[in-house]
Design a protein around this motif. Sequence first.
Motif, PDB file in Angstrom:
ATOM      1  N   LYS A  96       0.799 -11.552  16.220  1.00  0.00           N
ATOM      2  CA  LYS A  96       0.930 -11.949  14.830  1.00  0.00           C
ATOM      3  C   LYS A  96       0.083 -13.186  14.605  1.00  0.00           C
ATOM      4  O   LYS A  96      -0.056 -14.026  15.478  1.00  0.00           O
ATOM      5  CB  LYS A  96       2.388 -12.251  14.493  1.00  0.00           C
ATOM      6  CG  LYS A  96       3.281 -11.042  14.583  1.00  0.00           C
ATOM      7  CD  LYS A  96       4.687 -11.399  14.219  1.00  0.00           C
ATOM      8  CE  LYS A  96       5.587 -10.180  14.331  1.00  0.00           C
ATOM      9  NZ  LYS A  96       6.976 -10.486  14.009  1.00  0.00           N
ATOM     10  N   THR A  97      -0.481 -13.272  13.429  1.00  0.00           N
ATOM     11  CA  THR A  97      -1.273 -14.453  13.126  1.00  0.00           C
ATOM     12  C   THR A  97      -0.341 -15.612  12.849  1.00  0.00           C
ATOM     13  O   THR A  97       0.649 -15.484  12.127  1.00  0.00           O
ATOM     14  CB  THR A  97      -2.179 -14.198  11.906  1.00  0.00           C
ATOM     15  OG1 THR A  97      -1.375 -13.802  10.807  1.00  0.00           O
ATOM     16  CG2 THR A  97      -3.196 -13.118  12.208  1.00  0.00           C
ATOM     17  N   GLY A  98      -0.634 -16.734  13.448  1.00  0.00           N
ATOM     18  CA  GLY A  98       0.202 -17.912  13.294  1.00  0.00           C
ATOM     19  C   GLY A  98      -0.590 -19.047  12.680  1.00  0.00           C
ATOM     20  O   GLY A  98      -1.746 -18.902  12.278  1.00  0.00           O
ATOM     21  N   SER A  99       0.060 -20.169  12.635  1.00  0.00           N
ATOM     22  CA  SER A  99      -0.609 -21.329  12.074  1.00  0.00           C
ATOM     23  C   SER A  99      -1.611 -21.885  13.080  1.00  0.00           C
ATOM     24  O   SER A  99      -1.608 -21.530  14.257  1.00  0.00           O
ATOM     25  CB  SER A  99       0.425 -22.399  11.709  1.00  0.00           C
ATOM     26  OG  SER A  99       1.013 -22.926  12.877  1.00  0.00           O
ATOM     27  N   ALA A 100      -2.436 -22.774  12.605  1.00  0.00           N
ATOM     28  CA  ALA A 100      -3.444 -23.378  13.473  1.00  0.00           C
ATOM     29  C   ALA A 100      -2.781 -24.217  14.559  1.00  0.00           C
ATOM     30  O   ALA A 100      -3.276 -24.286  15.689  1.00  0.00           O
ATOM     31  CB  ALA A 100      -4.400 -24.231  12.648  1.00  0.00           C
ATOM     32  N   THR A 101      -1.665 -24.834  14.239  1.00  0.00           N
ATOM     33  CA  THR A 101      -0.955 -25.646  15.234  1.00  0.00           C
ATOM     34  C   THR A 101      -0.444 -24.785  16.370  1.00  0.00           C
ATOM     35  O   THR A 101      -0.569 -25.152  17.551  1.00  0.00           O
ATOM     36  CB  THR A 101       0.218 -26.389  14.561  1.00  0.00           C
ATOM     37  OG1 THR A 101      -0.282 -27.134  13.461  1.00  0.00           O
ATOM     38  CG2 THR A 101       0.913 -27.306  15.525  1.00  0.00           C
TER      39      THR A 101
END
Length: 84
Positions: free
Chosen positions: A19-24
């Motif tokens: 799943k695509t997550g945040s940059a952090t």
Amino acid sequence: MATDDKDLQAGFTGTPVEKTGSATEMARSAVEGLRNEASAVSAAAADHPHTATTLLLTVSALAFAVGYAFGHSAQPARRSRFWN
């Protein structure tokens, strides 16, 4: 060939596995991977010190040779006069 959509992991017709997550989250994952690799390299170097030393010296010598070649080729052409 995959006949089920469940068999597809990625591609034009499949869905991404991760799943695509945040940059952090992605940065933390990358840092964790780097730490794992660094610990593996240090463990291998501790187990095989002669190989690690040889590899380090070889890479250093190649880097010096490439740097010397680039530095030598970057100098301007010398003139034939003796006072320059």
